[in-house]
Write an enzyme that holds these catalytic residues in place. Structure first.
Site, PDB file in Angstrom:
ATOM      1  N   ASP A 168       0.992  -1.263   0.131  1.00 41.63           N
ATOM      2  CA  ASP A 168       0.085  -0.029   0.062  1.00 41.63           C
ATOM      3  C   ASP A 168       0.958   1.132  -0.038  1.00 41.63           C
ATOM      4  O   ASP A 168       1.825   1.356   0.754  1.00 41.63           O
ATOM      5  CB  ASP A 168      -0.824  -0.200   1.254  1.00 41.63           C
ATOM      6  CG  ASP A 168      -2.090   1.019   1.140  1.00 41.63           C
ATOM      7  OD1 ASP A 168      -3.178   0.584   1.028  1.00 41.63           O
ATOM      8  OD2 ASP A 168      -1.813   2.054   0.958  1.00 41.63           O
ATOM      9  N   HIS A 178     -10.302  -5.414  -3.595  1.00 41.14           N
ATOM     10  CA  HIS A 178      -8.920  -5.843  -3.144  1.00 41.14           C
ATOM     11  C   HIS A 178      -9.080  -6.117  -1.297  1.00 41.14           C
ATOM     12  O   HIS A 178      -9.821  -5.688  -0.608  1.00 41.14           O
ATOM     13  CB  HIS A 178      -7.933  -4.546  -3.206  1.00 41.14           C
ATOM     14  CG  HIS A 178      -8.649  -3.378  -2.681  1.00 41.14           C
ATOM     15  ND1 HIS A 178      -9.545  -2.752  -3.389  1.00 41.14           N
ATOM     16  CD2 HIS A 178      -8.402  -2.622  -1.437  1.00 41.14           C
ATOM     17  CE1 HIS A 178      -9.802  -1.623  -2.540  1.00 41.14           C
ATOM     18  NE2 HIS A 178      -9.021  -1.631  -1.617  1.00 41.14           N
ATOM     19  N   HIS A 183      -6.957  -5.946   2.084  1.00 43.49           N
ATOM     20  CA  HIS A 183      -5.875  -5.322   2.781  1.00 43.49           C
ATOM     21  C   HIS A 183      -5.492  -6.721   3.720  1.00 43.49           C
ATOM     22  O   HIS A 183      -5.970  -7.346   4.418  1.00 43.49           O
ATOM     23  CB  HIS A 183      -6.286  -4.483   3.722  1.00 43.49           C
ATOM     24  CG  HIS A 183      -6.932  -3.212   3.103  1.00 43.49           C
ATOM     25  ND1 HIS A 183      -6.311  -2.151   2.889  1.00 43.49           N
ATOM     26  CD2 HIS A 183      -8.040  -3.073   2.322  1.00 43.49           C
ATOM     27  CE1 HIS A 183      -7.043  -1.063   2.190  1.00 43.49           C
ATOM     28  NE2 HIS A 183      -8.029  -1.543   1.855  1.00 43.49           N
TER      29      HIS A 183
HETATM   30  P1  5GP Z   1      -9.912   0.876  -0.013  1.00 39.10           P
HETATM   31  O1  5GP Z   1     -10.337   2.303   0.937  1.00 39.10           O
HETATM   32  O2  5GP Z   1     -10.513   1.155  -1.080  1.00 39.10           O
HETATM   33  O3  5GP Z   1     -10.124  -0.294   0.752  1.00 39.10           O
HETATM   34  O4  5GP Z   1      -8.339   1.039  -0.086  1.00 39.10           O
HETATM   35  C1  5GP Z   1      -7.401   1.431  -1.014  1.00 39.10           C
HETATM   36  C2  5GP Z   1      -5.937   1.620  -0.677  1.00 39.10           C
HETATM   37  O5  5GP Z   1      -5.175   1.712  -1.770  1.00 39.10           O
HETATM   38  C3  5GP Z   1      -5.627   2.705   0.501  1.00 39.10           C
HETATM   39  O6  5GP Z   1      -4.987   1.994   1.504  1.00 39.10           O
HETATM   40  C4  5GP Z   1      -4.505   3.355  -0.465  1.00 39.10           C
HETATM   41  O7  5GP Z   1      -3.644   3.906   0.529  1.00 39.10           O
HETATM   42  C5  5GP Z   1      -4.211   2.479  -1.648  1.00 39.10           C
HETATM   43  N1  5GP Z   1      -3.696   3.097  -2.816  1.00 39.10           N
HETATM   44  C6  5GP Z   1      -4.305   4.344  -3.173  1.00 39.10           C
HETATM   45  N2  5GP Z   1      -3.750   4.491  -4.431  1.00 39.10           N
HETATM   46  C7  5GP Z   1      -2.515   3.833  -4.684  1.00 39.10           C
HETATM   47  C8  5GP Z   1      -1.559   3.423  -5.614  1.00 39.10           C
HETATM   48  O8  5GP Z   1      -1.384   4.342  -6.531  1.00 39.10           O
HETATM   49  N3  5GP Z   1      -0.411   2.827  -5.210  1.00 39.10           N
HETATM   50  C9  5GP Z   1      -0.502   1.759  -4.034  1.00 39.10           C
HETATM   51  N4  5GP Z   1       0.352   0.974  -3.849  1.00 39.10           N
HETATM   52  N5  5GP Z   1      -1.789   1.922  -3.311  1.00 39.10           N
HETATM   53  C10 5GP Z   1      -2.689   2.790  -3.187  1.00 39.10           C
END
Ligand code: 5GP
Length: 114
Positions: free
Chosen positions: A29, A99, A101
């Site tokens: 992340d 996705h 985590h």
């Molecule tokens: P969500 O909130 O959708 O469950 O998690 C999205 C995750 O993607 C967040 O923890 C955020 O930090 C991560 N993220 C967003 N954009 C990018 C990116 O461009 N590269 C990486 N490696 N992680 C990302």
């Protein structure tokens, strides 16, 4: 339109990839919430858990097996870790490409902030 995660999977956008096979890609992340914070992402674009179908059952099981193997490589199998899938706005989902985590490397505390 391709999500940012599809662009990471295709290599258009660089990322720290820790595992890849024909079904999933896992990368660190960009804004980690724990010492180990890895995202396990299906190569197939599924927007949310709400869009999963019976055809995806094996893929979702594979994501957990991959998470377990990565946790072992990261050295957090014994101390433990948390797997989270956020769904839509109340779930806190920011990227609409399903996705999981993988979080660990410290005590994560209660499951939800009060
Ligand atoms: P969500 O909130 O959708 O469950 O998690 C999205 C995750 O993607 C967040 O923890 C955020 O930090 C991560 N993220 C967003 N954009 C990018 C990116 O461009 N590269 C990486 N490696 N992680 C990302």
């Amino acid at each position: 339109m391709a999500t940012i995660f599809s662009q990471i999977i295709s290599g258009e956008i660089p990322s720290d990839i820790v595992f890849r096979d024909d079904r999933v890609t896992a990368f660190r992340d960009i804004n980690p919430s724990a010492p180990t914070h890895i995202l396990i992402v299906p190569n197939k674009e599924i927007a949310t858990v709400d869009d999963v179908t019976g055809e995806d059952e094996a893929l979702l099981g594979h994501m957990i097996v991959v998470a377990k193997d990565i946790a072992r490589k990261e050295g957090i199998s014994e101390s433990g870790y948390r797997l989270i899938i956020n769904c839509k706005s109340d779930g806190g989902q920011e990227i609409f490409h399903l996705h999981m985590h993988l979080l660990g490397g410290k005590r994560l505390g209660p499951m939800l902030a009060k």
